[in-house]
Design a protein around this motif. Structure first.
Motif: not given
Length: 288
Positions: A240-245
């Motif tokens: 989820a962090i990678v997707t948001e970045v």
């Protein structure tokens, strides 16, 4: 104020001005009356600060007095400070979130106009504003955001967070709200920024809600700076962090990822993060 070298500056405690930016109409400029300092030029609404007054508060107060800027119409994005040791001038750059028409409300203005960004430097500008404008104009396109690995930050301090993960995440979200970050820490120009913040949470913390900020109690005419949005990881938090970045980078934001997980740091860098900071860095800059 008169400096030891003889130069005269307006405001014993420094001065501040508001650069109100409306993406549809441009910059709010003030045509200065002839008898004022550098009369006949165009500049920003602003003036002297009161004793103990924060620059961000004084800039909006002066803009209300000189241009009728309504309560709640602007949201601070960043500040730029000219510090001459004996005197300082702070430009507060704020996004217009509720469009308004300026009103001449004191004798210091001949006119108030929304001037398209590309036309600002065609006006006879106040020398101070004129020298600062090229850098400020470039920074208008910069929108920093923090993507925070909530589990990593919360888990970096042994304060009993494991007994109440949702409560610990809620406390972190509250401390993040309205966070100001130095330009050096973000790798951008200016002095201080109020970035958008995405707090990514997982597991038991997924049910938390974003803090609801009211306007600054000291300055109710100001909308809260920055802001925290909660990103709830449906599966793995790292994904989820990678997707948001990646989403924010594609939107043109200057993304700063916050995590101490080395594998995740490599992934967010590949996803477009312009800067990466550890959980310890964030805890150092958060208000206590």
């Amino acid at each position: 104020m008169i400096a030891p070298s003889g130069e005269k500056y307006w405001g014993r405690f420094g001065a501040a001005g508001l650069l109100a930016f409306d993406p549809e109409r441009g910059i709010l400029l003030q045509h200065r009356v002839s008898w004022s300092h550098f009369g006949g030029t165009w500049g920003l609404p602003g003036g002297a600060l009161h004793a103990g007054e924060r620059a961000i508060v004084g800039a909006v107060r002066e803009a209300q007095e000189e241009a009728g800027v309504p309560d709640g119409s602007v949201r601070p994005r960043f500040t730029s400070v000219l510090d001459l040791d004996v005197w300082s001038y702070t430009t507060v750059i704020a996004d217009v979130v509720r469009p308004f028409e300026p009103v001449i409300s004191d004798p210091e203005s001949v006119a108030l106009e929304w001037v398209p960004v590309d036309e600002v430097d065609s006006r006879p500008l106040h020398p101070g504003f004129g020298s600062a404008w090229p850098v400020l104009r470039e920074l208008l396109d910069v929108r920093p955001s923090l993507v925070v690995d909530g589990a990593n930050v919360v888990g970096s301090v042994p304060d009993g967070w494991w007994k109440d993960r949702a409560g610990a995440a809620t406390r972190l979200a509250s401390r993040l709200d309205g966070l100001s970050v130095s330009a050096a820490d973000l790798g951008v120009g200016g002095t201080t920024w109020f970035p958008e913040i995405a707090l990514v949470v997982e597991g038991q913390a997924r049910g938390i809600t974003a803090p609801s900020s009211d306007a600054d109690a000291e300055a109710p005419e100001l909308l809260p700076a920055g802001g925290v949005s909660i990103v709830r990881a449906e599966a793995a938090g790292d994904d989820a962090i990678v997707t948001e970045v990646e989403r924010r980078a594609r939107a043109g934001q200057h993304v700063v990822a916050v995590t101490s997980d080395r594998e995740l740091q490599s992934r967010v860098e590949a996803a477009g993060a312009a800067q990466i900071h550890s959980a310890g860095w964030l805890l150092d800059v958060l208000p206590q």
